[in-house]
Design an enzyme around this catalytic site. Structure first.
Site, PDB file in Angstrom:
ATOM      1  N   ARG A 132      10.114   6.481   5.345  1.00 27.39           N
ATOM      2  CA  ARG A 132      10.117   7.943   5.520  1.00 27.39           C
ATOM      3  C   ARG A 132      10.681   8.347   6.882  1.00 27.39           C
ATOM      4  O   ARG A 132      11.294   9.401   7.019  1.00 27.39           O
ATOM      5  CB  ARG A 132       8.708   8.496   5.306  1.00 27.39           C
ATOM      6  CG  ARG A 132       8.278   8.389   3.825  1.00 27.39           C
ATOM      7  CD  ARG A 132       6.783   8.530   3.608  1.00 27.39           C
ATOM      8  NE  ARG A 132       6.288   9.807   4.050  1.00 27.39           N
ATOM      9  CZ  ARG A 132       4.988  10.134   4.058  1.00 27.39           C
ATOM     10  NH1 ARG A 132       4.078   9.254   3.624  1.00 27.39           N
ATOM     11  NH2 ARG A 132       4.594  11.305   4.475  1.00 27.39           N
ATOM     12  N   ASP A 159       1.084   5.408   0.240  1.00 28.99           N
ATOM     13  CA  ASP A 159       0.287   6.531   0.748  1.00 28.99           C
ATOM     14  C   ASP A 159       0.076   7.600  -0.316  1.00 28.99           C
ATOM     15  O   ASP A 159       0.708   7.569  -1.373  1.00 28.99           O
ATOM     16  CB  ASP A 159       1.002   7.162   1.948  1.00 28.99           C
ATOM     17  CG  ASP A 159       0.790   6.362   3.227  1.00 28.99           C
ATOM     18  OD1 ASP A 159      -0.275   5.738   3.346  1.00 28.99           O
ATOM     19  OD2 ASP A 159       1.692   6.360   4.081  1.00 28.99           O
ATOM     20  N   ARG A 191       0.872  -1.175   0.000  1.00 24.72           N
ATOM     21  CA  ARG A 191       0.000   0.000   0.000  1.00 24.72           C
ATOM     22  C   ARG A 191       0.904   1.219   0.000  1.00 24.72           C
ATOM     23  O   ARG A 191       1.745   1.367   0.881  1.00 24.72           O
ATOM     24  CB  ARG A 191      -0.855   0.037   1.261  1.00 24.72           C
ATOM     25  CG  ARG A 191      -1.857  -1.077   1.331  1.00 24.72           C
ATOM     26  CD  ARG A 191      -2.668  -0.959   2.614  1.00 24.72           C
ATOM     27  NE  ARG A 191      -3.491  -2.154   2.766  1.00 24.72           N
ATOM     28  CZ  ARG A 191      -4.288  -2.388   3.798  1.00 24.72           C
ATOM     29  NH1 ARG A 191      -4.364  -1.509   4.774  1.00 24.72           N
ATOM     30  NH2 ARG A 191      -5.006  -3.484   3.849  1.00 24.72           N
TER      31      ARG A 191
END
Lengths: 244, 244
Positions: A197, A52, A50
């Site tokens: 991140r 973002d 997935r």
């Protein structure tokens, strides 16, 4: 039933991420519409990862089962003819019935791109994270080495992930420079929510000297999200490749 | 009066080209608005090259004269703070009173990027020209060599240019490959309207075998636009550098 594996490239700028949502524009939603148009079927489309909102993919992998027989060679052309042009099916292949884009993956590679220059880039504004301050790449590389291996990465996990164990194995974590761009390449058997991140944000603290590279070991051990660096913005992140 | 030289990068996707127009969004128009906001003055902004709609710039050069004294180091920050983020001033410098971004230029370098792959790219859709067919790069390079030098390039000029002489000197014309991307680098003392895009379109005909590389000499001699190849689309083109 054919089980079809797709490799998909997309520009995440204008989407609320991969995952289907009823009221938002998503990559999975666009893919489902396109597959329906071409095959006439409402399929279950499984993505390897997935991504973002704002995150890109060079090599997202997805699979779906369908009854219609379309020559695999023609399927990318057919799907691309109905997909928006910021989503492109690069290849399609009929695979074993038990292939599962997420569960069958041995590892995934993400890349994060930092533009380390005084002024931002007009051309790359949606494709890199602009970071103005001078970085010590050598220190960042030393910090990166400490993250490689099997660790509990709780300190590098945002709230909101649904998994139970936070133990993951980072197989590779490289930092390369291409002119003013720093490329972070990370391959792991799995990733926690926002893990790449937060790792990047932490290594940037090391790069500016606001954190010492050797602190990384302690941060891992602490399992404390507050000890790690900030979550850098999505536009520098790419789901680059999935390994099976 | 200060004469200020700017180096500007822009993403041409959302603009009707460089040149100011009353009723359309242009780079020059945005620049004039930004300069007015920062200096309070309505200046005469001279660009080194006019780029068409959809064409990008890595290193457009422009100059303007103004009375206000702003430290040159701060000017890019000030202008970028009011410019849209697809236009970025990379640097500013106070130059001699007689510097003229267009007239003082000794040569300009343009680059054209072709993505030579089966499927297009979602990420590069506005930044390269996707060309699906197999290319013979060696033949293209031989054709390119014939264009280097001083020639009347009338065959490679679109109608609509305002200049009288069509004689130009191409100093360099290189073709490089970077993975699936072909990079055409061309430096000349001046360019006719659509010249780079017609040269590229002609070399693509050579690459696919629809034209023989040695035909290029005859096409130059003919001065006949109909003998050269098509004008390739704008999104692969970049005003890369201006030499003074």
């Amino acid at each position: 039933m054919n089980n079809i594996k797709l490799i998909i490239e997309y520009d995440g700028t204008n989407y609320h991420g991969w995952q289907y949502q009823t009221n938002a524009n998503t990559i999975q939603g666009e893919m489902l519409k396109a597959i329906k148009k071409i095959t006439g079927e409402n399929v279950n489309l499984i993505g390897a990862g997935r991504t973002d909102a704002g995150v890109h993919a060079k090599g997202q992998v997805a699979n779906f089962k369908c009854n219609v027989r379309i020559p695999e060679k023609r399927l990318p052309y057919a799907l691309n003819s109905v997909l928006p042009d910021d989503i492109v099916v690069k290849s399609a292949e009929i695979v074993d019935e038990d292939f599962h884009a997420r569960k069958s993956a041995l590892s995934k590679e993400y890349r994060y791109y930092i533009l380390n220059s005084e002024q931002p880039s007009a051309l790359l504004r949606n494709y890199v994270y602009h970071f103005r301050y001078r970085l010590n790449l050598d220190h960042m590389k030393r910090g990166a080495e400490l993250l490689v291996g099997t660790h509990d990465f709780s300190a590098f996990k945002a709230a909101g992930g649904s998994v139970t164990s936070s133990v993951r194995t980072i197989k590779r974590l490289e930092l390369n420079t291409i002119d003013e761009i720093i490329e972070l390449v990370v391959e792991a058997d799995g990733f926690l929510y926002n893990m790449v991140r937060i790792i990047t944000g932490t290594l940037l603290l090391v790069g500016t000297g606001r954190m010492v590279w050797s602190d990384i070991s302690q941060i891992i051990k602490s399992k404390d999200r507050n000890r790690a660096g900030p979550t850098v913005p999505p536009q520098g992140l790419y789901l680059y490749k999935v390994f099976y």
